[in-house]
Design a protein around this motif. Structure first.
Motif: not given
Length: 771
Positions: A311-313, A353-357, A251-252
């Motif tokens: 943020m991305e995770f 399956y992989k995801t991005v939040y 994140g920034e």
């Protein structure tokens, strides 16, 4: 399965995706913030105070107060310090500029090659079609020469003419249409995002801070955007790899005003919540005044600043499908609820399956916005269950979450140079000028004054300064002779301290060379004129080797960014046309480009190829010029090779053109020899034929002559024989006539006889037939 450290209370990922809403995302952001601030190392945002310091040293703008403290400078007590120039000596910035300038000269070609089965099938079809056409053209040229130039078999420009050319064409010059289109799309995105300037900024970050990165995303207008990430704003999970591919979240931390927050969050907060945010969470990082352009809607708290964590995770979601048999015994397959469980007639299949939040969280508050599942997640066709974040980072020298840059290593040396420089200036200011040492007793009682009066010592010194004549007594007061000189010159000057401080500066400059890899051949200084060219090349190569880790880091970032941009383009082109102006290949003009949606059918592999350096280009041009001068390469081939940006490909094409030209020359020489042999043979045959014809004519002439001689001889013989016959007849006739004349009777007898004999019939021939 994603695992986290146990230091923070991260939310559970194995829940229904429908439950991963605001509270779930907010709990993850709080856990990541707590984990980083309380247990994280002093890097990135936790080390944000160091980055401005490094940048000050990089620009030669560091504070001089600490130098004054180290030197114990008290300007009130020591007036010599007033004459010192306290400006920072810009030696380190000079080496930094040279190193960055050398790094900026590295140029690459980005190749996007389709690696899916559909593209491979297209490539095989093209190869077979081209080979079949080539073989048919060659067969037609043998059976009916010239027909291949006036039919569909005619070779197009740059089309291979034999098997060797075809193999080279497939290996170096052939490109799938999707490859050409995607490379042009990447060029368009890089051009619109001013990647040339961004690459310079990334090189600065890698050199100064030891870490740099990009973020790519699709904006609200559907355009692919790229920006450089500031390391001082980063919050990242613990990583061990220098390319940060083992990251879990990133994140920034951005400082923004309430006005900026309103622009981003919009109606996700009401006016009361904005007021509460401004009152409770603003002012922690200072309140720099910012005036909005529209005063009509301006609120008194809009200029207050707050901290926002974007943020991305990663997370893992499950997709549940139902497999059952209906009343008619038919198999049915469809989506089912997350909590569905297997039954006798129903079975459920679960696929992870992989995801991005994502989440934007106002630090230390309960307020967040723009949370939930990310849109436009990047998924390649060969692995749809995997995805990646939109951040791409790299640190060439990375250990224990601590990146190390070259500029940070130069700070102690910069301090030593600056301190030595100040001391050198102070030593120069305190240096005494040249003087004289006077023996006063030798200058007294000298009676050379006006009227025989004695001269004063100052008068003697004045006389010495004006005329160079020195009058003194060589005896002491007691009248005894002495050996001392009345006046001795004192050198004084800088002394050894100045040389010591200067040598310290030189030693530290040499240490900078050792750290950066620069040397007197590459750091802008004047090398020894007697140095050999080989030595200079080795020195330049040594500098390249020293900066290779930064160059490789920037190259690795560019490769990963290009791969991500390809996926972004494939997603964007399905929604809206991607078009714009790009630089034409090998030209200085711009041409319009529009990407077709068919590129979304392919999966691409990205490769970064080095463009030839100026030295390599110059060497290639020398070889080209020599080859053209010697007739080994045609001028058209030289122009074509000059436009090739891949050095290996250019060398291969040049070698092939020279080989082909040599074979053509050999073939022409053989044809010339054959022609010469045929001409000589034809000449010999013509000479022999002419000789035979001459002999034949001579023979015919001889035969005709012999024939004429024979005919003439025969005619002569015949005429001679005829003449002899006539002569014999004449002789016989003459003899007969004489006989007759001799036998003629007398007139009287004749008359008597005529009368006695009867008259007879005349005999033919007019002669009487004798009995």
């Amino acid at each position: 399965m994603i695992k986290h450290k146990e230091k923070a209370n991260y939310p559970n990922h194995n829940v229904d995706p429908a439950q991963k809403g605001k509270d779930w995302c907010l709990s993850y952001a709080k856990a990541a913030w707590s984990d980083y601030t309380q247990h994280g190392t002093q890097s990135f945002h936790n080390n944000r105070g160091t980055y401005p310091k490094i940048k000050d040293y990089a620009q030669g703008n560091q504070s001089i107060n600490k130098y004054k403290q180290l030197l114990n400078v008290d300007e009130a007590d020591n007036e010599s310090w007033f004459a010192i120039d306290w400006t920072v000596l810009p030696i380190v910035p000079k080496f930094r500029r040279i190193a960055l300038g050398k790094l900026s000269k590295s140029e690459y070609n980005i190749t996007a090659t389709p690696i899916d089965s559909l593209a491979q099938s297209d490539i095989e079809t093209y190869y077979k079609t081209t080979k079949a056409k080539m073989d048919l053209r060659n067969m037609a040229a043998k059976s009916a020469p010239g027909i291949e130039e006036f039919s569909a078999l005619k070779a197009k420009p740059n089309e291979p003419l034999n098997d060797e050319e075809l193999e080279m064409h497939m290996a170096y010059t052939y490109k799938h249409n999707a490859s050409i289109e995607m490379e042009q799309g990447i060029d368009l995105i890089f051009h619109t995002n001013d990647m040339e300037e961004k690459r310079k900024q990334v090189n600065e970050y890698l050199f100064d801070y030891g870490v740099a990165g990009y973020k790519e995303f699709i904006d609200s207008n559907g355009a692919v955007k790229i920006r450089v990430v500031d390391p001082a704003k980063l919050l990242i999970s613990h990583c061990n790899k220098r390319d940060f591919t083992d990251k879990i979240h990133i994140g920034e931390i951005t400082e923004m005003t309430i006005a900026d927050l309103k622009q981003r969050a919009g109606n996700q907060f009401d006016e009361k919540e904005y007021q509460d945010i401004a009152d409770r969470f603003s002012g922690r990082q200072g309140n720099t005044k910012m005036f909005p352009s529209n005063k009509k809607f301006y609120k008194h708290y809009d200029d207050r600043k707050i901290l926002v964590l974007d943020m991305e995770f990663f997370s893992v979601d499950e997709m549940v499908h139902e497999s059952r048999t209906d009343k008619r015994g038919n198999k049915r397959f469809g989506r089912a609820g997350y909590n569905s469980s297997n039954k006798r007639k129903k079975k459920y299949l679960r696929s992870s399956y992989k995801t991005v939040y994502k989440i934007s969280w106002i630090v230390d508050s309960e307020y967040c916005f723009n949370f939930g599942l990310c849109s436009n997640m990047k998924r390649v066709k060969s692995n749809l269950m995997d995805t990646d974040l939109s951040y791409h980072l790299f640190s060439p020298d990375f250990h224990n979450m601590k990146p190390l840059g070259i500029m940070e290593q130069l700070i102690p040396i910069a301090d030593q140079i600056q301190i030595s420089w100040y001391r050198l200036q102070n030593t120069i200011n305190q240096a005494r000028p040249k003087g004289i040492m006077i023996e006063l007793g030798a200058l007294e009682d000298i009676p050379l004054g006006a009227g025989g009066q004695q001269m004063k010592p100052m008068d003697v010194i004045d006389l010495f300064n004006k005329t160079g004549t020195l009058v003194y007594r060589k005896n002491d007061i007691g009248g005894k002779p002495t050996n001392y000189k009345p006046i001795e010159e004192l050198e004084n000057g800088l002394g050894r301290d100045a040389m010591t401080y200067y040598q310290v500066i030189q030693n530290n400059i040499e240490m900078i060379r050792q750290i950066t890899g620069l040397n007197e051949f590459t750091d802008g200084s004047t090398p020894d004129a007697r140095s050999l060219t080989t030595t200079a090349k080795l020195a330049a190569q040594a500098t390249n080797n020293a900066l290779a880790h930064i160059e490789q880091g920037e190259r690795r970032l560019l490769e990963r960014l290009a791969s991500a941009v390809i996926v972004r383009l494939q997603d964007s082109v399905k929604k809206k046309p991607i078009e714009g102006y790009i630089r034409s290949l090998g030209k200085n003009t711009m041409e319009f480009f529009k990407m077709t949606p068919t590129v979304s059918k392919h999966e691409f592999g990205v490769k970064i190829e080095d463009r030839p350096t100026e030295e390599q280009k110059a060497r290639l041009m020398q070889i080209l010029q020599a080859s053209v001068a010697q007739g080994q390469v045609d001028f058209e081939d030289a122009v074509f090779i000059e436009q090739i940006t891949n050095l290996k490909q250019a060398q291969q094409v040049l070698a092939y053109r020279i080989k082909k030209k040599r074979e053509e020359a050999q073939q022409q020489a053989m044809q010339q020899q054959q022609q010469n042999g045929q001409i000589q043979m034809q000449s010999a045959q013509a000479a022999e034929q002419s000789k035979q014809q001459t002999l034949q004519m001579e023979m015919q002439a001889k035969m005709q002559m012999e024939k004429l001689k024979a005919e003439l001889q025969s005619q002569l013989q015949k005429e001679k024989y005829q003449f002899e016959l006539e002569l014999a007849g004449m002789r016989e006739q003459g003899s007969s006539e004489r006989s007759l004349m001799d036998n003629l009777p007398t007139k009287e007898a004749f008359m008597a006889g005529m009368q006695e004999q009867p008259e007879e019939e005349p005999v033919p021939g007019g002669m009487p037939q004798q009995q």
